[in-house]
Design an enzyme around this catalytic site. Structure first.
Site, PDB file in Angstrom:
ATOM      1  CG  HIS A 103      37.552  49.775  31.793  1.00 44.37           C
ATOM      2  ND1 HIS A 103      36.875  51.265  31.875  1.00 44.37           N
ATOM      3  CD2 HIS A 103      36.248  49.479  31.567  1.00 44.37           C
ATOM      4  CE1 HIS A 103      36.474  51.267  32.129  1.00 44.37           C
ATOM      5  NE2 HIS A 103      35.562  50.303  31.187  1.00 44.37           N
ATOM      6  CG  HIS A 105      34.177  45.277  30.443  1.00 44.54           C
ATOM      7  ND1 HIS A 105      33.564  45.436  31.378  1.00 44.54           N
ATOM      8  CD2 HIS A 105      34.297  46.342  29.507  1.00 44.54           C
ATOM      9  CE1 HIS A 105      33.298  46.680  31.288  1.00 44.54           C
ATOM     10  NE2 HIS A 105      34.108  47.221  30.417  1.00 44.54           N
TER      11      HIS A 105
HETATM   12  P1  5GP Z   1      32.407  50.864  30.856  1.00 42.60           P
HETATM   13  O1  5GP Z   1      31.027  50.690  30.829  1.00 42.60           O
HETATM   14  O2  5GP Z   1      32.169  51.794  31.620  1.00 42.60           O
HETATM   15  O3  5GP Z   1      32.782  49.544  29.824  1.00 42.60           O
HETATM   16  O4  5GP Z   1      32.562  49.759  32.282  1.00 42.60           O
HETATM   17  C1  5GP Z   1      32.706  50.468  33.414  1.00 42.60           C
HETATM   18  C2  5GP Z   1      32.558  49.087  34.477  1.00 42.60           C
HETATM   19  O5  5GP Z   1      33.164  49.713  35.480  1.00 42.60           O
HETATM   20  C3  5GP Z   1      31.122  48.586  34.389  1.00 42.60           C
HETATM   21  O6  5GP Z   1      31.047  46.917  33.892  1.00 42.60           O
HETATM   22  C4  5GP Z   1      29.974  48.453  36.150  1.00 42.60           C
HETATM   23  O7  5GP Z   1      29.618  47.835  36.313  1.00 42.60           O
HETATM   24  C5  5GP Z   1      31.824  49.453  36.500  1.00 42.60           C
HETATM   25  N1  5GP Z   1      31.655  49.715  37.948  1.00 42.60           N
HETATM   26  C6  5GP Z   1      31.554  50.650  38.309  1.00 42.60           C
HETATM   27  N2  5GP Z   1      31.477  50.857  39.402  1.00 42.60           N
HETATM   28  C7  5GP Z   1      32.549  50.307  40.085  1.00 42.60           C
HETATM   29  C8  5GP Z   1      32.535  50.021  40.991  1.00 42.60           C
HETATM   30  O8  5GP Z   1      33.262  51.053  41.675  1.00 42.60           O
HETATM   31  N3  5GP Z   1      33.745  48.598  41.579  1.00 42.60           N
HETATM   32  C9  5GP Z   1      34.133  48.207  40.601  1.00 42.60           C
HETATM   33  N4  5GP Z   1      34.147  46.622  41.249  1.00 42.60           N
HETATM   34  N5  5GP Z   1      33.222  48.093  39.371  1.00 42.60           N
HETATM   35  C10 5GP Z   1      32.935  49.231  38.916  1.00 42.60           C
END
Ligand code: 5GP
Ligand code: ZN
Length: 156
Positions: A103, A105
């Site tokens: 993903h 951001h």
């Molecule tokens: P990472 O740290 O893996 O780059 O970011 C994962 C992101 O996914 C985090 O910012 C977290 O808040 C978001 N996230 C985790 N679980 C969920 C969810 O169930 N729904 C949504 N909309 N975001 C999520």
């Protein structure tokens, strides 16, 4: 992937607030935003990290769709009136990845907001010019290796 939270969101088994979707990607609000408007741009294919995205012609459309959706959401944040936008993408736990489904951001930023500490300019320093040159060379060699590997795979 049955135990992947983003696959569940894409399958509508978990609710989310979608802001953009097409056949290849979806963009929905992050449940725990760094800023209001923080969006996650997610491919519909389950690839854990960028390193897992196939380089071949078959996936070109998905790669294009993903890059285009990131571009679109960043542009939309600016069009919507935010003063700026960060694009952040984490590969692996060491890089802060907590959800193992690729993903991007897209984080809209208001004027005058604080720069997140993890983005602090100058947080790391090279010991000297030699170390800087060595790090650059290591990256150049890795780029060449990946390009050669992908060219060889495309020729097969
Ligand atoms: P990472 O740290 O893996 O780059 O970011 C994962 C992101 O996914 C985090 O910012 C977290 O808040 C978001 N996230 C985790 N679980 C969920 C969810 O169930 N729904 C949504 N909309 N975001 C999520
Ligand atoms: Zn997934």
């Amino acid at each position: 992937m049955s135990d992947c939270v983003f696959c569940k969101i894409l399958a509508r088994e978990i609710p989310s607030t979608t802001v953009f979707e097409n056949g290849a990607v979806a963009a929905f609000l992050d449940v725990n935003p760094m800023e209001k408007g923080h969006v996650l741009v997610v491919p519909k294919r389950h690839w854990p990290t960028l390193a897992d995205v196939p380089a071949g012609a078959a996936e070109r459309e998905v790669r294009d769709a993903l890059a285009d959706a990131v571009r679109l959401l960043a542009k939309a944040a600016l069009r919507a009136g935010w003063a700026g936008a960060n694009v952040l993408q984490c590969n692996g736990e060491a890089a802060g990845q907590t959800v193992g489904h690729l993903h991007f951001h897209v984080i809209p930023r208001p004027a005058g907001g604080a720069v997140p500490p993890a983005f602090e300019s100058g947080a790391a320093r090279y010991a000297d010019d030699a170390e800087r040159a060595a790090v650059a060379e290591k990256l150049r060699a890795a780029v060449a290796a990946v390009l050669a590997e992908e060219a060889a795979a495309a020729a097969r």
